[in-house]
Design a protein around this motif. Sequence first.
Motif, mmCIF file in Angstrom:
data_model
loop_
_atom_site.group_PDB
_atom_site.id
_atom_site.type_symbol
_atom_site.label_atom_id
_atom_site.label_comp_id
_atom_site.label_asym_id
_atom_site.label_seq_id
_atom_site.Cartn_x
_atom_site.Cartn_y
_atom_site.Cartn_z
ATOM 1 N N PRO A 39 20.152 25.265 42.303
ATOM 2 C CA PRO A 39 18.729 25.536 42.560
ATOM 3 C C PRO A 39 17.857 24.889 41.495
ATOM 4 O O PRO A 39 18.279 24.699 40.354
ATOM 5 N N LEU A 40 16.626 24.558 41.873
ATOM 6 C CA LEU A 40 15.721 23.931 40.917
ATOM 7 C C LEU A 40 15.506 24.802 39.683
ATOM 8 O O LEU A 40 15.345 24.297 38.570
ATOM 9 N N GLN A 41 15.527 26.111 39.864
ATOM 10 C CA GLN A 41 15.299 27.010 38.732
ATOM 11 C C GLN A 41 16.371 26.875 37.656
ATOM 12 O O GLN A 41 16.149 27.238 36.500
ATOM 13 N N ALA A 42 17.551 26.351 38.029
ATOM 14 C CA ALA A 42 18.626 26.203 37.043
ATOM 15 C C ALA A 42 18.234 25.252 35.929
ATOM 16 O O ALA A 42 18.734 25.357 34.800
ATOM 17 N N GLY A 43 17.333 24.322 36.217
ATOM 18 C CA GLY A 43 16.917 23.376 35.202
ATOM 19 C C GLY A 43 16.128 23.993 34.066
ATOM 20 O O GLY A 43 15.997 23.393 32.995
ATOM 21 N N ARG A 44 15.601 25.197 34.270
ATOM 22 C CA ARG A 44 14.785 25.825 33.230
ATOM 23 C C ARG A 44 15.617 26.311 32.054
ATOM 24 O O ARG A 44 15.089 26.480 30.954
ATOM 25 N N THR A 45 16.914 26.552 32.259
ATOM 26 C CA THR A 45 17.737 27.114 31.188
ATOM 27 C C THR A 45 19.052 26.355 30.982
ATOM 28 O O THR A 45 19.894 26.806 30.211
ATOM 29 N N ALA A 46 19.229 25.217 31.638
ATOM 30 C CA ALA A 46 20.520 24.534 31.610
ATOM 31 C C ALA A 46 20.795 23.800 30.304
ATOM 32 O O ALA A 46 21.959 23.505 30.000
ATOM 33 N N PHE A 47 19.765 23.508 29.503
ATOM 34 C CA PHE A 47 19.953 22.547 28.416
ATOM 35 C C PHE A 47 19.657 23.108 27.031
ATOM 36 O O PHE A 47 19.709 22.366 26.049
ATOM 37 N N GLY A 48 19.372 24.406 26.923
ATOM 38 C CA GLY A 48 18.982 24.951 25.637
ATOM 39 C C GLY A 48 20.080 25.660 24.878
ATOM 40 O O GLY A 48 19.831 26.191 23.799
ATOM 41 N N GLY A 49 21.302 25.672 25.403
ATOM 42 C CA GLY A 49 22.374 26.419 24.750
ATOM 43 C C GLY A 49 22.709 25.899 23.366
ATOM 44 O O GLY A 49 23.003 26.676 22.453
ATOM 45 N N ASN A 50 22.679 24.579 23.199
ATOM 46 C CA ASN A 50 22.964 23.971 21.897
ATOM 47 C C ASN A 50 22.090 22.736 21.749
ATOM 48 O O ASN A 50 22.530 21.614 21.991
ATOM 49 N N PRO A 51 20.832 22.919 21.358
ATOM 50 C CA PRO A 51 19.901 21.785 21.291
ATOM 51 C C PRO A 51 20.365 20.659 20.385
ATOM 52 O O PRO A 51 20.150 19.479 20.693
ATOM 53 N N ASP A 52 21.010 20.985 19.260
ATOM 54 C CA ASP A 52 21.462 19.934 18.354
ATOM 55 C C ASP A 52 22.519 19.058 19.008
ATOM 56 O O ASP A 52 22.491 17.824 18.873
ATOM 57 N N SER A 53 23.449 19.677 19.730
ATOM 58 C CA SER A 53 24.482 18.905 20.420
ATOM 59 C C SER A 53 23.883 18.061 21.533
ATOM 60 O O SER A 53 24.276 16.904 21.736
ATOM 61 N N TYR A 54 22.931 18.616 22.267
ATOM 62 C CA TYR A 54 22.257 17.864 23.327
ATOM 63 C C TYR A 54 21.544 16.654 22.746
ATOM 64 O O TYR A 54 21.660 15.534 23.259
ATOM 65 N N GLU A 55 20.807 16.864 21.666
ATOM 66 C CA GLU A 55 20.060 15.782 21.033
ATOM 67 C C GLU A 55 20.993 14.672 20.571
ATOM 68 O O GLU A 55 20.708 13.486 20.745
ATOM 69 N N ALA A 56 22.122 15.052 19.992
ATOM 70 C CA ALA A 56 23.059 14.055 19.469
ATOM 71 C C ALA A 56 23.792 13.319 20.589
ATOM 72 O O ALA A 56 24.101 12.132 20.461
ATOM 73 N N ALA A 57 24.073 14.019 21.686
ATOM 74 C CA ALA A 57 24.904 13.440 22.740
ATOM 75 C C ALA A 57 24.136 12.502 23.663
ATOM 76 O O ALA A 57 24.692 11.518 24.166
ATOM 77 N N ARG A 58 22.868 12.787 23.900
ATOM 78 C CA ARG A 58 22.096 11.991 24.853
ATOM 79 C C ARG A 58 21.579 10.708 24.186
ATOM 80 O O ARG A 58 20.944 10.767 23.139
ATOM 81 N N PRO A 59 21.841 9.546 24.774
ATOM 82 C CA PRO A 59 21.342 8.305 24.164
ATOM 83 C C PRO A 59 19.830 8.215 24.267
ATOM 84 O O PRO A 59 19.213 8.836 25.140
ATOM 85 N N PRO A 60 19.198 7.446 23.373
ATOM 86 C CA PRO A 60 17.745 7.292 23.446
ATOM 87 C C PRO A 60 17.343 6.486 24.671
ATOM 88 O O PRO A 60 18.168 5.797 25.285
ATOM 89 N N TYR A 61 16.068 6.578 25.025
ATOM 90 C CA TYR A 61 15.548 5.753 26.110
ATOM 91 C C TYR A 61 15.353 4.326 25.610
ATOM 92 O O TYR A 61 15.058 4.108 24.427
ATOM 93 N N PRO A 62 15.530 3.339 26.484
ATOM 94 C CA PRO A 62 15.356 1.946 26.047
ATOM 95 C C PRO A 62 13.964 1.707 25.477
ATOM 96 O O PRO A 62 12.969 2.268 25.939
ATOM 97 N N ASP A 63 13.890 0.846 24.484
ATOM 98 C CA ASP A 63 12.604 0.506 23.881
ATOM 99 C C ASP A 63 11.631 -0.038 24.915
ATOM 100 O O ASP A 63 10.407 0.111 24.767
ATOM 101 N N ALA A 64 12.161 -0.671 25.968
ATOM 102 C CA ALA A 64 11.294 -1.255 26.994
ATOM 103 C C ALA A 64 10.451 -0.208 27.706
ATOM 104 O O ALA A 64 9.380 -0.526 28.240
ATOM 105 N N VAL A 65 10.910 1.045 27.745
ATOM 106 C CA VAL A 65 10.107 2.121 28.339
ATOM 107 C C VAL A 65 8.797 2.277 27.577
ATOM 108 O O VAL A 65 7.703 2.310 28.153
ATOM 109 N N TYR A 66 8.901 2.373 26.266
ATOM 110 C CA TYR A 66 7.703 2.572 25.443
ATOM 111 C C TYR A 66 6.846 1.313 25.396
ATOM 112 O O TYR A 66 5.610 1.407 25.322
ATOM 113 N N ALA A 67 7.495 0.144 25.472
ATOM 114 C CA ALA A 67 6.725 -1.103 25.518
ATOM 115 C C ALA A 67 5.867 -1.157 26.774
ATOM 116 O O ALA A 67 4.704 -1.578 26.732
#
Length: 282
Positions: free
Chosen positions: A21-49
């Motif tokens: 359900p769409l509501q699952a997205g509200r709480t799916a990613f906050g269990g370990n913010p440090d691990s999430y931050e480290a695991a997810r690659p950054p967005y390409p620089d071309a996005v910000y360009a």
Amino acid sequence: MPPRAVLLAHPTKERTMSSLPLQAGRTAFGGNPDSYEAARPPYPDAVYAALRERCTITGARLFEIGAGTGKATFPLLADRPAQLTAVEPDARLTRHLADLAGNDWPMLDIMATSWEEAVLPDGAYDLGFAATAFHWLPQGEALRKIVRALRPGGWWTMWWNVFGDPDAPDAFHQRAGALFRGLRSSPAWAPGRRPFGLDIDARIADLKQAGFEDPVVDVLRWTIQMDAGQVRALAATFSEVVNAGEHARQKLLDDLTSLVEDEFGGQVERHFVTPMYMARKP
């Protein structure tokens, strides 16, 4: 190795569906913010360009939907907007954002609420954005609210990191796909369907129906080298894995680790895609 991004056109196919359900997205990613931050690659620089080329960010008023750990928040804060209102429903992630920001970003205003419940002034913002988050919202309703929040001529942009290129799948992706069978699918990408962010016709139709004009679509393809630990850590952040039972989750992560180590010599080259949409309010 940093990602290599190439701007390409992209064909359009069928729409992605989901059993989570769409509501699952509200709480799916906050269990370990440090691990999430480290695991997810950054967005390409071309996005910000692309954003800097088409929009004025410095001194502008921005809002973000689904700020998460700030993967897109802080790169845009570096351009010194007058205000950036970050809307995030998970209180664990809003605390993480506040801790990261400290006193360094006084223009950051964090709203601990969902986009559906957020109260923003009409016609007040120059730019709104969502990074790998907008598939968790009902499109028509959410986009109409975005239109109301933007000033005339204001920009809306949304983009996704899609962790696998459906048109040029890497060897690991082809082998690993079967391991995810039996898990509840995410609205980002259901088995046998087009990734939500790459369903270009549907995304453009939603934007136009909400009242935006002249949508622009950029599709970035890039590659990244990952070892077994990085593959495991990234998979552990996927909503379908977070929402799996403990036994199923650990088995999947163990199987992914073994696959990288036993069949790929401990390192894989992944083919990722970042579709980016931009449109203006008349």
